[in-house]
Design a protein around this motif. Structure first.
Motif: not given
Length: 150
Positions: A95-119
């Motif tokens: 992969v190249r820097a900036g290339q999409p790796v994963v699609g996600w929705d942080p709102r859905a993560v939060e709605a499921a009760g989890y923190s969406s913060i990305c280390p």
């Protein structure tokens, strides 16, 4: 060698101490930064050029020569069992820097009760190896987070 590590998501930069998991907040796997993502669905980008060394719906590692960068999408999101995540690459893919790796929705993560913060972690690095940190505040996906010197 210096490796520029880019933000995989847009949002707000925070120190690892803000991550609600001691594995990250105490830098047990390595130093880095975290990003509180903007609450919009979208793609998570590769932080560096390299090979996808590990790939899970909620986390991935990109290896560049003898350096490896971990991106973790939220905390305890492994419990979502891949729901809400879309893989755009496969393990072993270059992969190249900036290339999409994963699609996600942080709102859905939060709605499921989890923190969406990305280390974003320089695996097995020393704190002194990371320089030129982005300041706390807004960041756009693809902007520099930090530089890793070896």
């Amino acid at each position: 060698m210096s490796l520029r590590v880019s933000s995989p998501v847009s949002g707000e930069v925070a120190g690892l101490s803000a991550v609600p998991d001691p594995v990250f907040s105490q830098a047990m796997v390595g130093p880095g930064l975290a990003v509180r993502p903007a609450m919009t669905a979208g793609d998570v980008l590769a932080p560096v050029d390299g090979v996808v060394a590990a790939l899970h719906p909620h986390a991935f590692v990109v290896a560049h020569d003898d350096q490896a960068v971990l991106v973790h999408l939220g905390i305890d999101t492994v419990k979502l069992k891949g729901e809400g995540f879309t893989l755009h690459v496969v393990k072993g893919e270059s992969v190249r820097a900036g290339q999409p790796v994963v699609g996600w929705d942080p709102r859905a993560v939060e709605a499921a009760g989890y923190s969406s913060i990305c280390p974003v972690v320089a695996l097995d690095a020393q704190n002194s190896a990371l320089v030129d940190f982005a300041p706390d505040g807004p960041v756009t996906a693809g902007d520099r987070l930090f530089v890793w010197n070896t």
